[in-house]
Design a protein around this motif. Structure first.
Motif, PDB file in Angstrom:
ATOM      1  N   TYR A 109     121.558 -38.918 -46.163  1.00 13.61           N
ATOM      2  CA  TYR A 109     121.892 -40.342 -46.319  1.00 13.61           C
ATOM      3  C   TYR A 109     121.482 -40.785 -47.709  1.00 13.61           C
ATOM      4  CZ  TYR A 109     122.565 -40.210 -41.332  1.00 13.61           C
ATOM      5  OH  TYR A 109     123.018 -39.881 -40.087  1.00 13.61           O
ATOM      6  N   GLN A 110     122.438 -41.384 -48.433  1.00  9.32           N
ATOM      7  CA  GLN A 110     122.093 -42.005 -49.708  1.00  9.32           C
ATOM      8  C   GLN A 110     121.564 -43.390 -49.365  1.00  9.32           C
ATOM      9  OE1 GLN A 110     121.959 -40.111 -52.192  1.00  9.32           O
ATOM     10  NE2 GLN A 110     123.213 -38.450 -51.357  1.00  9.32           N
ATOM     11  N   PHE A 115     117.783 -39.207 -48.474  1.00 10.05           N
ATOM     12  CA  PHE A 115     117.011 -38.726 -47.322  1.00 10.05           C
ATOM     13  C   PHE A 115     117.858 -37.667 -46.598  1.00 10.05           C
ATOM     14  CE2 PHE A 115     114.114 -42.576 -46.064  1.00 10.05           C
ATOM     15  CZ  PHE A 115     113.784 -42.801 -47.391  1.00 10.05           C
ATOM     16  N   THR A 116     117.299 -36.472 -46.420  1.00 11.62           N
ATOM     17  CA  THR A 116     118.014 -35.443 -45.635  1.00 11.62           C
ATOM     18  C   THR A 116     117.183 -35.127 -44.395  1.00 11.62           C
ATOM     19  OG1 THR A 116     118.947 -34.526 -47.640  1.00 11.62           O
ATOM     20  CG2 THR A 116     119.040 -33.133 -45.692  1.00 11.62           C
ATOM     21  N   ILE A 117     117.820 -35.272 -43.229  1.00 13.20           N
ATOM     22  CA  ILE A 117     117.081 -35.140 -41.971  1.00 13.20           C
ATOM     23  C   ILE A 117     117.374 -33.805 -41.315  1.00 13.20           C
ATOM     24  CG2 ILE A 117     116.630 -36.249 -39.738  1.00 13.20           C
ATOM     25  CD1 ILE A 117     117.567 -38.806 -40.986  1.00 13.20           C
ATOM     26  N   TYR A 118     116.325 -33.084 -40.963  1.00 16.39           N
ATOM     27  CA  TYR A 118     116.413 -31.807 -40.246  1.00 16.39           C
ATOM     28  C   TYR A 118     115.941 -32.064 -38.825  1.00 16.39           C
ATOM     29  CZ  TYR A 118     117.152 -29.685 -44.770  1.00 16.39           C
ATOM     30  OH  TYR A 118     117.682 -29.367 -46.002  1.00 16.39           O
ATOM     31  N   LEU A 119     116.892 -31.967 -37.901  1.00 14.52           N
ATOM     32  CA  LEU A 119     116.653 -32.443 -36.540  1.00 14.52           C
ATOM     33  C   LEU A 119     117.640 -31.737 -35.612  1.00 14.52           C
ATOM     34  CD1 LEU A 119     115.772 -35.127 -34.742  1.00 14.52           C
ATOM     35  CD2 LEU A 119     117.884 -36.068 -35.624  1.00 14.52           C
ATOM     36  N   SER A 120     117.312 -31.652 -34.322  1.00 18.22           N
ATOM     37  CA  SER A 120     118.258 -31.079 -33.359  1.00 18.22           C
ATOM     38  C   SER A 120     119.614 -31.776 -33.498  1.00 18.22           C
ATOM     39  CB  SER A 120     117.702 -31.291 -31.953  1.00 18.22           C
ATOM     40  OG  SER A 120     118.726 -31.161 -31.001  1.00 18.22           O
ATOM     41  N   ASN A 121     120.694 -30.983 -33.525  1.00 16.35           N
ATOM     42  CA  ASN A 121     122.039 -31.558 -33.709  1.00 16.35           C
ATOM     43  C   ASN A 121     122.432 -32.508 -32.583  1.00 16.35           C
ATOM     44  OD1 ASN A 121     122.220 -29.919 -35.973  1.00 16.35           O
ATOM     45  ND2 ASN A 121     123.199 -28.250 -34.836  1.00 16.35           N
ATOM     46  N   ASP A 138     108.364 -34.305 -48.139  1.00 18.02           N
ATOM     47  CA  ASP A 138     108.924 -34.397 -46.787  1.00 18.02           C
ATOM     48  C   ASP A 138     108.033 -35.333 -45.985  1.00 18.02           C
ATOM     49  OD1 ASP A 138     110.687 -32.341 -47.348  1.00 18.02           O
ATOM     50  OD2 ASP A 138     109.587 -30.803 -46.214  1.00 18.02           O
ATOM     51  N   VAL A 139     108.663 -36.088 -45.093  1.00 14.05           N
ATOM     52  CA  VAL A 139     107.896 -36.771 -44.054  1.00 14.05           C
ATOM     53  C   VAL A 139     108.175 -36.015 -42.765  1.00 14.05           C
ATOM     54  CG1 VAL A 139     107.735 -38.859 -42.650  1.00 14.05           C
ATOM     55  CG2 VAL A 139     107.884 -39.038 -45.133  1.00 14.05           C
ATOM     56  N   VAL A 140     107.106 -35.580 -42.110  1.00 12.84           N
ATOM     57  CA  VAL A 140     107.273 -34.782 -40.891  1.00 12.84           C
ATOM     58  C   VAL A 140     106.816 -35.608 -39.691  1.00 12.84           C
ATOM     59  CG1 VAL A 140     106.725 -32.588 -39.755  1.00 12.84           C
ATOM     60  CG2 VAL A 140     106.654 -32.740 -42.253  1.00 12.84           C
ATOM     61  N   ILE A 141     107.691 -35.711 -38.705  1.00 19.44           N
ATOM     62  CA  ILE A 141     107.292 -36.319 -37.424  1.00 19.44           C
ATOM     63  C   ILE A 141     107.102 -35.134 -36.495  1.00 19.44           C
ATOM     64  CG2 ILE A 141     107.886 -37.941 -35.592  1.00 19.44           C
ATOM     65  CD1 ILE A 141     109.756 -39.357 -37.561  1.00 19.44           C
ATOM     66  N   SER A 142     105.838 -34.821 -36.231  1.00 24.99           N
ATOM     67  CA  SER A 142     105.474 -33.571 -35.575  1.00 24.99           C
ATOM     68  C   SER A 142     106.254 -33.347 -34.267  1.00 24.99           C
ATOM     69  CB  SER A 142     103.971 -33.626 -35.302  1.00 24.99           C
ATOM     70  OG  SER A 142     103.552 -32.432 -34.765  1.00 24.99           O
ATOM     71  N   LEU A 144     109.414 -33.504 -33.766  1.00 26.73           N
ATOM     72  CA  LEU A 144     110.726 -34.165 -33.681  1.00 26.73           C
ATOM     73  C   LEU A 144     111.641 -33.758 -34.836  1.00 26.73           C
ATOM     74  CD1 LEU A 144     112.604 -36.308 -32.352  1.00 26.73           C
ATOM     75  CD2 LEU A 144     111.506 -38.037 -33.783  1.00 26.73           C
ATOM     76  N   CYS A 145     111.177 -33.935 -36.065  1.00 29.24           N
ATOM     77  CA  CYS A 145     112.070 -33.677 -37.211  1.00 29.24           C
ATOM     78  C   CYS A 145     111.269 -33.705 -38.512  1.00 29.24           C
ATOM     79  CB  CYS A 145     113.139 -34.761 -37.290  1.00 29.24           C
ATOM     80  SG  CYS A 145     112.503 -36.391 -37.695  1.00 29.24           S
ATOM     81  N   PHE A 146     111.937 -33.328 -39.617  1.00 28.67           N
ATOM     82  CA  PHE A 146     111.372 -33.647 -40.919  1.00 28.67           C
ATOM     83  C   PHE A 146     112.459 -34.206 -41.823  1.00 28.67           C
ATOM     84  CE2 PHE A 146     112.716 -30.031 -43.556  1.00 28.67           C
ATOM     85  CZ  PHE A 146     112.883 -29.000 -42.644  1.00 28.67           C
ATOM     86  N   VAL A 147     112.035 -35.042 -42.761  1.00 26.95           N
ATOM     87  CA  VAL A 147     112.970 -35.728 -43.645  1.00 26.95           C
ATOM     88  C   VAL A 147     112.615 -35.375 -45.077  1.00 26.95           C
ATOM     89  CG1 VAL A 147     113.942 -37.962 -44.306  1.00 26.95           C
ATOM     90  CG2 VAL A 147     113.021 -37.643 -41.998  1.00 26.95           C
ATOM     91  N   LYS A 148     113.597 -34.794 -45.777  1.00 25.21           N
ATOM     92  CA  LYS A 148     113.381 -34.442 -47.184  1.00 25.21           C
ATOM     93  C   LYS A 148     113.776 -35.647 -48.034  1.00 25.21           C
ATOM     94  CE  LYS A 148     115.279 -31.404 -50.681  1.00 25.21           C
ATOM     95  NZ  LYS A 148     115.912 -30.137 -50.972  1.00 25.21           N
ATOM     96  N   ILE A 149     112.836 -36.117 -48.855  1.00 25.00           N
ATOM     97  CA  ILE A 149     113.102 -37.300 -49.677  1.00 25.00           C
ATOM     98  C   ILE A 149     112.995 -36.873 -51.143  1.00 25.00           C
ATOM     99  CG2 ILE A 149     112.289 -39.636 -50.230  1.00 25.00           C
ATOM    100  CD1 ILE A 149     111.239 -39.780 -47.323  1.00 25.00           C
TER     101      ILE A 149
END
Ligand SMILES: Nc1nc2c(ncn2[C@@H]2O[C@H](COP(=O)(O)OP(=O)(O)OP(=O)(O)O)[C@@H](O)[C@H]2O)c(=O)[nH]1
Ligand SMILES: [Mg+2]
Length: 336
Positions: free
Chosen positions: A240-241, A266-272, A302-306, A308-313
């Motif tokens: 997401y820009q 922000f790039t989110i790595y999360l279950s599809n 990265d912000v990591v939500i343990s 659940l996911c991580f977000v590359k900023i």
């Protein structure tokens, strides 16, 4: 006659259905697995068990003192400071990063190795990436085990859900040994006691119950949510820009407010399977009732939500992350 469940390692018993190892009295003599393992294996139906995790501490302290080879497993999607724990083992340790099939194929394992070596000070013989699901590197791991083993016994330890039992099953398949397979599931605390698997005359793999940490998103949720949040196939990153005053909503579970004043990515790595939406920060208050964790990030974090996911900023950012109480949220250098 005392018997152990070959699926979860618990002692079989006929007294208490809520305790580990329960089987119906009529089938005790012929049973190889407990009722819970039978139901997980045949119906995917999981039963939460009353189990005192203090027993595990005693077990780990014993393993820590041994000189045998230890495979310390860590799910690549849940890489955090808990891997420092491996420095407390006195034996030789191989760090095994599991579920590599879940990361996009473009991610190079050599880059991940460098990242781990640079960001953690680990006393290890080797770092090996595997996918038990795709049978990736299982042969190589077996060769490394044989190279570094100090005795017959090789221990597999790590957080619950790291994939210890699934890896042992993959190693069993790889050696064409047709023993019983160990029970695995996407829910926490599947293995309940040690399980010894004789792979070859000179090699016994010892599965252990996983360490359960209460600050992981998964351990606070119901089974249907855990199943949805656990990635099952290669993650498709979602980028997401972000403009100032925009927020991201992750399923019904977390919200990230972007408080910066320039564009950011922000790039989110999360279950599809989990939907992500972008909303207006000021006009939509969805999930603001959850606990707020604030970060003043430098670039490339990265912000990591343990769990659940991580977000590359990419750039510096002020963010507020809203998620359930108890769930650990932390920053780290960009892993990808
Ligand atoms: N995609 C993928 N999933 C995996 C892999 N290895 C394990 N899993 C899944 O991860 C979940 C947990 O696996 P287990 O083997 O039960 O994990 P464990 O470490 O033994 O867990 P405990 O017994 O609770 O300590 C299951 O849903 C497995 O199917 C893998 O290589 N790739
Ligand atoms: Mg297990």
């Amino acid at each position: 006659m005392i018997k152990k469940c070959s699926g979860c390692g618990a002692l079989l018993q006929i007294k208490d259905p809520k305790r580990p190892g329960y089987v119906n009295e009529e089938i005790y003599d012929v049973a190889e697995v407990c009722k819970r393992c039978f139901r997980i294996k045949n119906y995917g139906d999981y039963q939460v068990i009353d189990k005192d995790t203090n027993d595990y501490k005693v077990l780990f302290n014993e393993i820590k003192r041994k000189k045998d080879l230890v495979l310390f497993l860590c799910d690549i999607l849940n890489l955090d400071s808990s891997i420092n724990e491996l420095n407390n083992f006195q034996g030789t340790v191989i760090l095994v990063l599991t579920k590599i099939d879940l990361l996009p194929k473009s991610v190079k394992t050599s880059k991940l190795t460098n990242y781990i070596r640079k960001n953690y000070k680990l006393n290890i013989k080797d770092i090996i990436f595997v996918s038990s699901k795709k049978n990736y590197n299982i042969d190589f791991l077996l060769d490394s085990i044989k190279k570094y083993q100090k005795s017959k016994n090789v221990y597999l330890v790590g957080n619950t859900n790291a994939g210890k039992s699934t890896l042992i099953n993959a190693l069993i398949k790889c050696t064409n040994n047709d023993s019983n397979f160990i029970t695995t599931s996407s829910l926490p605390a599947t293995t309940l006691d040690v399980i010894k698997v004789k792979l070859e005359d000179n090699l016994i793999l010892i599965d252990t119950p996983g360490i359960v940490s209460n600050d992981n998103f998964l351990y606070n949720e119901k089974p249907n949510v855990v199943k949805q949040v656990s990635a099952k196939s290669e993650i498709k990153p979602r980028t997401y820009q972000m403009k100032p005053k925009q927020s991201i909503i992750i399923g019904d579970y977390a919200r990230i407010d972007y408080l910066g004043n320039s564009k950011n990515s922000f790039t989110i790595y999360l279950s599809n399977e989990i939907k992500v939406r972008r909303i207006n920060l000021d006009t939509n208050g969805y999930l603001r009732n959850l606990k707020c964790n604030s970060f003043n990030l430098k670039d490339k974090k990265d912000v990591v939500i343990s769990g659940l996911c991580f977000v590359k900023i990419t750039k510096e950012a002020l963010v507020n992350v809203y998620v359930k109480e108890n769930v650990k949220v932390y920053e780290r250098n960009n892993i990808i």
